[in-house]
Motif scaffolding. Sequence first.
Motif, short mmCIF file in Angstrom:
data_model
loop_
_atom_site.label_atom_id
_atom_site.label_comp_id
_atom_site.label_asym_id
_atom_site.label_seq_id
_atom_site.Cartn_x
_atom_site.Cartn_y
_atom_site.Cartn_z
N ASN A 106 0.90 -1.24 0.05
CA ASN A 106 -0.12 0.02 0.05
C ASN A 106 0.94 1.34 0.02
O ASN A 106 0.51 2.42 0.23
CB ASN A 106 -0.92 0.03 1.01
N GLY A 107 2.02 1.07 -0.19
CA GLY A 107 2.98 2.18 -0.34
C GLY A 107 3.22 3.15 0.88
O GLY A 107 3.32 4.55 0.82
N TYR A 108 3.22 2.39 2.23
CA TYR A 108 3.72 3.11 3.30
C TYR A 108 5.14 3.17 3.91
O TYR A 108 5.60 2.03 3.42
CB TYR A 108 2.63 2.58 4.41
N THR A 109 5.60 3.98 4.20
CA THR A 109 7.03 4.05 4.52
C THR A 109 7.42 3.77 6.03
O THR A 109 8.46 3.20 6.23
CB THR A 109 7.71 5.37 3.95
N LYS A 136 2.68 6.27 7.54
CA LYS A 136 3.14 7.23 6.67
C LYS A 136 3.27 6.83 5.26
O LYS A 136 3.83 5.77 5.10
CB LYS A 136 4.71 7.79 7.11
N ASN A 137 2.63 7.88 4.52
CA ASN A 137 2.73 7.21 2.88
C ASN A 137 3.82 7.72 2.32
O ASN A 137 4.72 8.51 2.96
CB ASN A 137 1.29 8.01 2.43
N ASP A 138 3.98 7.40 0.80
CA ASP A 138 5.27 8.05 0.41
C ASP A 138 5.43 9.59 0.11
O ASP A 138 6.38 9.93 -0.27
CB ASP A 138 5.04 7.34 -1.30
N ASN A 139 4.12 10.20 0.30
CA ASN A 139 4.32 11.78 0.43
C ASN A 139 4.46 12.41 1.45
O ASN A 139 4.70 13.59 1.54
CB ASN A 139 2.90 12.23 -0.07
N GLU A 143 -1.17 9.15 8.14
CA GLU A 143 -2.66 8.77 8.21
C GLU A 143 -2.97 7.58 9.08
O GLU A 143 -2.13 6.98 9.66
CB GLU A 143 -2.76 7.96 6.76
#
Length: 145
Positions: A106-109, A136-139, A143
């Motif tokens: 899901n692209g979470y870092t 924490k997302n890629d941006n 969340e």
Amino acid sequence: MARTKLKQYVDTITVDQDELDELARAMQKILKYGVIQMDDNKLETYLSISASLAGIVFSMSRVAGIVVGVIGLVNSLSISMKDDLEKNIRIAIDDMDDTRHFMKRNGYTKVKLEFPFMDYEDIRLITGRGNILRLKNDNGRWETP
């Protein structure tokens, strides 16, 4: 009434995917060589974890301290409590693996997790399923799940 050195409580950690993977591998070694085989030499040989993660999770910065703490904890437990510890560490390892895969898909870092801990003298171990508090997302935005 005698006071016990054993405490159980909930605490949070914030880790990225690699740290979560490193933590799961460390917990696997603790389970195999510290809880099941109780072989402090093998545990010290095979346990590798960064000093920063060891300090955050285990309250120790050196592998030797973790080894002594784990063996001391296991030696202090009754057979049924040792069995419970083994079962709960397995649950924690599986949950860490599931969480890491979820993050990757899901692209979470980073993830902020709430875990149950068992504390004995100067060492603490994760003993169960984590609860995701934030991701924490890629941006770079945090969340809530």
